[in-house]
Motif scaffolding. Structure first.
Motif, PDB file in Angstrom:
ATOM      1  N   PRO A  82     -12.490  -5.092  -6.558  1.00 61.56           N
ATOM      2  CA  PRO A  82     -13.028  -4.491  -7.784  1.00 61.56           C
ATOM      3  C   PRO A  82     -12.191  -4.894  -8.987  1.00 61.56           C
ATOM      4  CG  PRO A  82     -11.671  -2.913  -6.629  1.00 61.56           C
ATOM      5  CD  PRO A  82     -11.677  -4.145  -5.768  1.00 61.56           C
ATOM      6  N   ARG A  83     -12.680  -4.505 -10.161  1.00 60.96           N
ATOM      7  CA  ARG A  83     -12.013  -4.902 -11.393  1.00 60.96           C
ATOM      8  C   ARG A  83     -11.521  -3.684 -12.158  1.00 60.96           C
ATOM      9  NH1 ARG A  83     -12.336 -10.054 -12.569  1.00 60.96           N
ATOM     10  NH2 ARG A  83     -13.539 -11.326 -11.128  1.00 60.96           N
ATOM     11  N   LEU A 332     -10.009  -0.908  -0.173  1.00 62.43           N
ATOM     12  CA  LEU A 332      -9.141   0.234  -0.466  1.00 62.43           C
ATOM     13  C   LEU A 332      -9.247   0.656  -1.923  1.00 62.43           C
ATOM     14  CD1 LEU A 332      -6.073  -1.003   1.566  1.00 62.43           C
ATOM     15  CD2 LEU A 332      -7.201   1.186   1.958  1.00 62.43           C
ATOM     16  N   MET A 333      -9.312  -0.308  -2.823  1.00 65.12           N
ATOM     17  CA  MET A 333      -9.343   0.022  -4.248  1.00 65.12           C
ATOM     18  C   MET A 333     -10.697   0.595  -4.673  1.00 65.12           C
ATOM     19  SD  MET A 333      -7.250  -3.308  -5.594  1.00 65.12           S
ATOM     20  CE  MET A 333      -7.326  -2.911  -7.349  1.00 65.12           C
ATOM     21  N   ARG A 334     -11.769   0.204  -3.989  1.00 67.14           N
ATOM     22  CA  ARG A 334     -13.068   0.817  -4.299  1.00 67.14           C
ATOM     23  C   ARG A 334     -13.130   2.249  -3.786  1.00 67.14           C
ATOM     24  NH1 ARG A 334     -15.026  -4.530  -3.745  1.00 67.14           N
ATOM     25  NH2 ARG A 334     -15.052  -4.391  -1.486  1.00 67.14           N
ATOM     26  N   ARG A 335     -12.577   2.455  -2.588  1.00 65.43           N
ATOM     27  CA  ARG A 335     -12.654   3.785  -1.972  1.00 65.43           C
ATOM     28  C   ARG A 335     -11.659   4.741  -2.603  1.00 65.43           C
ATOM     29  NH1 ARG A 335     -14.017   7.851  -0.412  1.00 65.43           N
ATOM     30  NH2 ARG A 335     -14.515   8.603   1.676  1.00 65.43           N
ATOM     31  N   ALA A 336     -10.521   4.233  -3.067  1.00 63.99           N
ATOM     32  CA  ALA A 336      -9.476   5.050  -3.691  1.00 63.99           C
ATOM     33  C   ALA A 336      -9.110   4.413  -5.030  1.00 63.99           C
ATOM     34  CB  ALA A 336      -8.258   5.148  -2.778  1.00 63.99           C
ATOM     35  N   PRO A 337      -9.889   4.655  -6.060  1.00 62.66           N
ATOM     36  CA  PRO A 337      -9.711   3.926  -7.337  1.00 62.66           C
ATOM     37  C   PRO A 337      -8.366   4.159  -8.006  1.00 62.66           C
ATOM     38  CG  PRO A 337     -11.846   5.053  -7.253  1.00 62.66           C
ATOM     39  CD  PRO A 337     -11.054   5.556  -6.091  1.00 62.66           C
ATOM     40  N   HIS A 338      -7.628   5.182  -7.589  1.00 60.73           N
ATOM     41  CA  HIS A 338      -6.373   5.475  -8.277  1.00 60.73           C
ATOM     42  C   HIS A 338      -5.218   4.578  -7.831  1.00 60.73           C
ATOM     43  CE1 HIS A 338      -5.918   7.695  -4.506  1.00 60.73           C
ATOM     44  NE2 HIS A 338      -4.615   7.771  -4.743  1.00 60.73           N
ATOM     45  N   GLU A 341      -3.406  -2.670  -7.039  1.00 58.67           N
ATOM     46  CA  GLU A 341      -3.577  -3.785  -6.111  1.00 58.67           C
ATOM     47  C   GLU A 341      -2.343  -3.953  -5.231  1.00 58.67           C
ATOM     48  OE1 GLU A 341      -4.699  -7.414  -7.935  1.00 58.67           O
ATOM     49  OE2 GLU A 341      -4.794  -8.532  -6.051  1.00 58.67           O
ATOM     50  N   ALA A 342      -1.151  -3.799  -5.821  1.00 58.20           N
ATOM     51  CA  ALA A 342       0.080  -3.932  -5.034  1.00 58.20           C
ATOM     52  C   ALA A 342       0.165  -2.842  -3.968  1.00 58.20           C
ATOM     53  CB  ALA A 342       1.294  -3.858  -5.960  1.00 58.20           C
ATOM     54  N   GLU A 343      -0.247  -1.623  -4.309  1.00 54.60           N
ATOM     55  CA  GLU A 343      -0.229  -0.538  -3.328  1.00 54.60           C
ATOM     56  C   GLU A 343      -1.258  -0.788  -2.236  1.00 54.60           C
ATOM     57  OE1 GLU A 343      -0.886   2.705  -5.994  1.00 54.60           O
ATOM     58  OE2 GLU A 343       1.240   3.254  -6.083  1.00 54.60           O
ATOM     59  N   ALA A 344      -2.447  -1.271  -2.632  1.00 59.72           N
ATOM     60  CA  ALA A 344      -3.462  -1.599  -1.632  1.00 59.72           C
ATOM     61  C   ALA A 344      -2.968  -2.684  -0.696  1.00 59.72           C
ATOM     62  CB  ALA A 344      -4.758  -2.038  -2.335  1.00 59.72           C
ATOM     63  N   ASP A 345      -2.245  -3.647  -1.251  1.00 64.80           N
ATOM     64  CA  ASP A 345      -1.676  -4.717  -0.427  1.00 64.80           C
ATOM     65  C   ASP A 345      -0.685  -4.157   0.580  1.00 64.80           C
ATOM     66  OD1 ASP A 345       0.631  -7.003  -0.177  1.00 64.80           O
ATOM     67  OD2 ASP A 345      -1.353  -7.885  -0.388  1.00 64.80           O
ATOM     68  N   GLU A 346       0.112  -3.181   0.167  1.00 61.44           N
ATOM     69  CA  GLU A 346       1.105  -2.588   1.073  1.00 61.44           C
ATOM     70  C   GLU A 346       0.418  -1.809   2.191  1.00 61.44           C
ATOM     71  OE1 GLU A 346       5.227   0.071   0.868  1.00 61.44           O
ATOM     72  OE2 GLU A 346       3.940  -0.095  -0.901  1.00 61.44           O
ATOM     73  N   VAL A 347      -0.650  -1.068   1.844  1.00 61.79           N
ATOM     74  CA  VAL A 347      -1.385  -0.327   2.868  1.00 61.79           C
ATOM     75  C   VAL A 347      -2.044  -1.305   3.840  1.00 61.79           C
ATOM     76  CG1 VAL A 347      -3.300   1.250   3.300  1.00 61.79           C
ATOM     77  CG2 VAL A 347      -1.771   1.663   1.376  1.00 61.79           C
ATOM     78  N   SER A 363     -10.254   6.474   3.294  1.00 56.99           N
ATOM     79  CA  SER A 363     -10.886   7.793   3.228  1.00 56.99           C
ATOM     80  C   SER A 363      -9.867   8.855   2.844  1.00 56.99           C
ATOM     81  CB  SER A 363     -11.529   8.124   4.575  1.00 56.99           C
ATOM     82  OG  SER A 363     -12.045   9.432   4.572  1.00 56.99           O
ATOM     83  N   TRP A 364      -8.700   8.817   3.490  1.00 55.99           N
ATOM     84  CA  TRP A 364      -7.657   9.798   3.205  1.00 55.99           C
ATOM     85  C   TRP A 364      -7.199   9.699   1.743  1.00 55.99           C
ATOM     86  CZ3 TRP A 364      -5.332  13.740   5.908  1.00 55.99           C
ATOM     87  CH2 TRP A 364      -4.182  14.274   5.327  1.00 55.99           C
ATOM     88  N   LEU A 365      -6.887   8.468   1.317  1.00 57.72           N
ATOM     89  CA  LEU A 365      -6.394   8.284  -0.042  1.00 57.72           C
ATOM     90  C   LEU A 365      -7.452   8.655  -1.074  1.00 57.72           C
ATOM     91  CD1 LEU A 365      -4.563   4.887   0.514  1.00 57.72           C
ATOM     92  CD2 LEU A 365      -3.454   7.044  -0.080  1.00 57.72           C
ATOM     93  N   GLY A 366      -8.724   8.295  -0.787  1.00 61.63           N
ATOM     94  CA  GLY A 366      -9.786   8.581  -1.736  1.00 61.63           C
ATOM     95  C   GLY A 366     -10.096  10.058  -1.854  1.00 61.63           C
ATOM     96  N   GLU A 367     -10.133  10.746  -0.720  1.00 63.67           N
ATOM     97  CA  GLU A 367     -10.496  12.172  -0.725  1.00 63.67           C
ATOM     98  C   GLU A 367      -9.340  13.042  -1.204  1.00 63.67           C
ATOM     99  OE1 GLU A 367     -14.267  11.430   0.101  1.00 63.67           O
ATOM    100  OE2 GLU A 367     -13.451  13.456  -0.184  1.00 63.67           O
ATOM    101  N   SER A 368      -8.113  12.706  -0.798  1.00 62.51           N
ATOM    102  CA  SER A 368      -6.985  13.565  -1.129  1.00 62.51           C
ATOM    103  C   SER A 368      -6.370  13.235  -2.478  1.00 62.51           C
ATOM    104  CB  SER A 368      -5.903  13.435  -0.048  1.00 62.51           C
ATOM    105  OG  SER A 368      -5.297  12.148  -0.094  1.00 62.51           O
TER     106      SER A 368
END
Length: 998
Positions: A82-83, A332-338, A341-347, A363-368
């Motif tokens: 995503p952008r 990950l970034m679409r499901r948890a927009p907050h 990119e670096a954090e998504a890479d680490e996950v 799901s966990w990151l997006g919902e919580s």
């Protein structure tokens, strides 16, 4: 008129580029078909622009086509990437609005789109009949209907019209991500296969996304089929019943007996009656029994998902890999927009890009709304399960744990020895497991219940085959790398997710026995010499398994020796981060079971402090070494060798801290002790002699350093071997000394072949190889005959150093300074200033402002200022550098002399001629005393003094000094050397400060 528009190949309306996300492949195919039916050309282009490419550039590429660009939109389209928030709106309002005549769009959703989408005036095809959609499409594009639309072969069905039979295909996953190339590959394989043999198996472990891939294939290519039938195949009875139910849908007059129904369905599919375009998907068909009675043949396609490698004998097989990293981070970034990119890479890295755990993480990151560092901390501490049931609504199986439990229970009944092997595997680390060790060392003292693995080859083979066929393990083949490599030809791979699941499901009953067996095997496999680079591949194999096998807490001396050897491998091979992490884990364990002065802990400290120094953590290393040295000296029973070892470490710390005289005195004492206790040719003595030469070099005593390094090199060639890593290190030290002595050609002649050997022995990116390549680049620069090639080499080296160490590491900072000086010299003042500023700030932060290297960097900054015309500031900076270095070093140190040369020039440029003459005369006197009359720095001082004397009209003395300097430069460096040419042209000489920590 319309006919002319359709046939005019020069008109823009002749061609339409249909741009679609892979998710809407069926709509793009239908749109292209409609346009072609009416006489227009259409090209389909799947589009998922890379996140790192500006959106305006990606859209601009689409305009390279002729005619209109039709975007097939829904809300998903704007999540590609995503952008960053707002990027799409900005580009739509700017770039797209500017080219509004070229862009058009259709909308496939009733959900709101971005506000700026209005610029595209998208035609909504939502919930329209095929005729209405066709009319609206042509109208939006400004195209006329053909009076008699053409009939095309193999027409594409309207996407909103479901095929005649659609059998319980899972709901389409609205968050399905990526896999476009994989789906295209599946379609191509099935389409290209021979009639009657069009079957493909998606093979992979649980959680890799096989079911999702099969479901997405069914939806994406549904317009190609008249019948799509989904068969859940986890249970054989359910599988047979479900396949037999197709008989009812096909209208076959048959009874309820499953076998009879299956035979009738297979026959109907074989004949292609009533449908030739059919797709049957068997999901989760792991038990290969029944293939001959169930697998259909005919004109249609079969897709199987399985973990069982036995399918390679029956169908085409496509291995399903983990996500590409861009797919993982995008999801990950679409499901948890907050998250960034670096954090998504680490996950994504944490979960190995495996879809199932990534879905759970997203799901966990997006919902919580939890932040990634906290989430990963919980995962790593096992407070948050990574293998529980996935979030609902994603289309994944309800519980991957359940499927694994069923499989393991089946194995316990049918193949208990496979469970033994599986339990042993969980005492290794996930990933590549060198199971061949257990058979390579049959003499190992294995527990009674595991001895069959070393003695019963048929049982061993059956157990492994079973686990491989069920994709619990994958067998890896690696050819022998020579006798030195050890017996690692037989290995398997166990994914981290599988490892976690199996560990949970196999329990703790035999874990202690398995772990003891594994660490015993690791000790057997230890080559015993981590200094020898030929053994590094074996140590790389052993290292990951130390912790899971319990080796770090073992009290067995042989296991402890293996642990220390693995740590030494880390520091020798340049794996500093891994080494530091391992050292900390070892210390945490051993501190509870040993006394501080026990030999293993002493060796641990020596290795740990070395890694700290090499990583730039100088003060921590010094504190660690100093405390242990004090303990050794205060002990009731003296350990002289341990004291010498720690004194050598403290001397190394002091060198890095800029306390050169203290370091040299202590290192001299260490060398004397080593020669007395061990002799001159012992490996430890050779290291101590090498380190003493480093101290001499830092003190500016280059000739003495050269003589000592040359002696060490000769001894290492005799004691070790010419291509030993330590011998190569000495070779680079000798070349370094020669360069500092001004013997540039000799230095270059030595370093060029040495770098080639480094690359052959250690590889091009090993830290020592990079250091050797840096030395070669500096030799080439000083030798002066390589022109612009040096700049390209230096730019490439800087990139590689930054990737290996990071830009804040002292080795990278040193090269940043050197490259900045080169760029200043060759006219790129802007980049030179940036690099010199970066290096100066980096050294100040790393070392403190009073350190000689941090002080010397001020001289480089002053040179940049001087070239930029800031002469007053340059003088102030030069004077500060000179005063600072003089106070911490001796006035005769070459660093001080170089700084004095630059300061004299700054005084001259600021009109302080008499002071310049005084400083130049004193600097030349000291340079002749320290470096000799023919050293390039001495000759530069001589040329500088001549320039200052001319400024005060002392022409006769100036002429004699200048003529003598030119003759000597021509004789020593050559008439075409840059130093000689500059002197001949009366260009004021300067001297770069070369930041060097040892």
């Amino acid at each position: 008129m319309a006919e002319q528009r359709r046939s005019d190949r020069g008109g823009a309306a002749q061609h339409v580029l249909v741009v679609f996300p892979g998710y809407h492949r069926s709509w793009a195919a239908w749109i292209a078909q409609m346009l072609e039916r009416h006489g227009y050309r259409a090209t389909q282009q799947r589009w998922d622009p890379p996140r790192e490419v500006p959106l305006e550039d990606s859209l601009g590429d689409l305009l390279l086509s002729t005619g209109q660009v039709l975007l097939v939109l829904n809300d998903w389209f704007f999540e590609l990437g995503p952008r960053p928030a707002g990027e799409w709106n900005d580009v739509l309002r700017g770039f797209v609005a500017h080219h509004a005549d070229r862009f058009a769009a259709v909308n496939l959703t009733n959900r709101p789109l971005l506000p700026a989408t209005a610029v595209l005036e998208p035609a909504s095809l939502w919930a329209l009949s095929e005729d209405a959609a066709e009319e609206r499409l042509l109208s939006r594009l400004g195209l006329d209907r053909a009076p008699r639309p053409r009939t095309l072969p193999n027409p594409v069905r309207y996407p909103d019209m479901r095929c005649d039979i659609w059998g319980e295909v899972p709901r389409r996953n609205p968050r399905f991500t990526g896999r476009d190339d994989l789906l295209t590959d599946i379609h191509q394989r099935l389409s290209d296969a021979e009639r009657g043999a069009s079957a493909c198996t998606l093979l992979g472990m649980s959680g890799i996304g096989k079911t999702q891939l099969a479901a997405e294939y069914a939806h994406r290519f549904s317009t190609d089929y008249d019948l799509v039938w989904w068969v859940n195949s986890d249970d054989r009875n359910i599988q047979r019943d479900r396949f037999g139910e197709l008989a009812v849908e096909l209208g076959l007059s048959i009874g309820n007996e499953p076998g009879e129904r299956i035979r009738a369905v297979r026959e109907a599919l074989r004949r292609g009656e009533p449908y030739t375009n059919w797709l049957v998907i068997f999901d989760g068909w792991d038990d290969s029994e029944g293939i001959n009675t169930l697998l259909p043949q005919g004109p249609g396609h079969v897709l199987v998902t399985s973990r069982n490698r036995a399918w390679t004998e029956h169908t085409d097989v496509l291995e399903v890999p983990a996500f590409l990293r861009a797919e993982s981070t995008g999801y990950l970034m679409r499901r948890a927009p907050h998250i960034t990119e670096a954090e998504a890479d680490e996950v994504a890295a944490e979960f190995g890009d495996v879809p199932l755990p990534l879905v759970q993480a997203a799901s966990w990151l997006g919902e919580s709304g939890m932040e990634v560092p906290e989430y990963l901390r919980m995962v790593r501490e096992r407070r948050l399960s990574t293998v529980d049931e996935p979030a609902t609504g994603e289309g994944f199986p309800q519980s991957s744990m359940t499927s694994w439990s069923i499989l393991l229970n089946r194995l316990r009944r049918s193949q208990p020895q496979a469970i033994d092997v599986l339990g042993l595997c969980t005492s290794f680390a996930p990933g590549r497991i060198p199971l061949g060790l257990i058979r390579a060392y049959p003499q190992t003292d294995l527990p009674e219940e595991l001895r069959w693995m070393a003695t019963d080859l048929p049982a061993w083979t059956r157990a492994l085959d079973t686990l491989v066929n069920y994709s619990v393990l994958t067998r890896e083949t690696r050819g022998p790398l020579g006798a030195e490599m050890g017996p690692h030809q037989e290995s398997v791979h166990m994914h981290r997710l599988v490892h976690d699941i199996v560990s949970k499901l196999t329990g703790e009953e035999n874990r202690a026995v398995h772990r003891r067996a594994v660490r015993t095997l690791l000790a057997e496999a230890d080559p015993g010499n981590p200094v020898d680079s030929r053994n590094w591949p074996r140590y790389a194999e052993l290292l990951p398994h130390l912790e899971p096998s319990g080796a770090l807490s073992s009290g067995q001396p042989r296991v402890q020796a293996t642990v220390l050897n693995c740590l030494q491998y880390c520091l020798r091979s340049g794996e500093y981060n891994s080494g530091l992490e391992l050292a900390q884990k070892i210390r945490a364990s051993w501190s509870q079971m040993m006394e501080p002065l026990d030999r293993p802990l002493l060796e641990l400290t020596a290795h740990e402090s070395y890694i700290m120094r090499t990583s730039g953590r100088f003060r921590e290393a010094h504190e660690l070494d100093r405390r242990l040295l004090e303990r050794l000296q205060a002990a009731s029973q003296r350990n002289e060798m341990a004291e010498l070892s720690m004194q050598s470490a403290v001397a190394g710390d002091l060198r890095f801290l800029g306390r050169y005289e203290e370091a040299y005195a202590l290192q001299q004492k260490v060398l004397e002790g080593s020669e007395r206790l061990l002799g001159p040719d012992e490996v430890t003595t050779l290291v101590d002699r090498h380190n003493l030469a480093v101290g001499l070099r830092l003190l500016g005593r280059y000739a003495a350093a050269y003589e000592l390094d040359l002696e060490t090199l000769t001894r290492r060639e005799n004691v070790l071997r010419a291509r030993h890593i330590s011998t190569l290190h000495s070779g680079t030290a000798v070349a370094h000394d020669l360069r500092l002595l001004g013997r540039y050609r000799d230095a270059l002649a030595r370093q060029e072949p040495l770098v080639r050997i480094h690359v052959q022995v250690l590889g091009p990116l090993h830290p020592q190889t990079l250091a050797a390549r840096v030395q070669l680049a500096l030799c080439r620069r000083r030798e002066g005959g390589h022109g612009e090639a040096v700049g390209a080499i230096m730019a490439d080296l800087l990139d590689q150093l930054a990737r290996l160490h990071g830009r804040e590491h002292y080795r990278t900072l040193s090269f940043i300074a050197n490259y900045g000086n080169y760029l200043r010299e060759h006219g790129d003042l802007s980049q030179a200033r940036d690099l010199i500023d970066e290096a100066e700030a980096g050294y100040r932060a790393l070392l403190g402002p009073a350190h000689p290297v941090a002080t010397g960097m001020l001289s480089n900054t002053a040179l940049v200022m001087q070239v930029a015309g800031d002469r007053a500031d340059a003088l102030a900076m030069s004077e500060a550098a000179l005063a600072g270095l003089t106070s911490t070093l001796t006035a005769d140190h070459p660093w001080v002399l170089g700084c004095a040369l630059n300061t004299a020039a700054a005084r001259n440029f600021n009109g302080r001629i008499a002071e310049a003459v005084e400083l130049s005369r004193e600097t030349l006197r000291r340079a002749r005393h320290t470096l000799g009359h023919e050293h390039p720095l001495t000759l530069s001082c001589q040329v500088a003094l001549a320039a200052d004397l001319r400024a005060v009209h002392e022409q006769e003395e100036a002429g004699k000094l200048e003529d003598d300097a030119l003759l000597t430069l021509t004789r020593t460096l050559g008439a075409q050397h840059p130093h000689t040419i500059s002197a001949r042209q009366r260009v004021r000489p300067y001297w770069d400060f070369e930041a060097y920590l040892g």
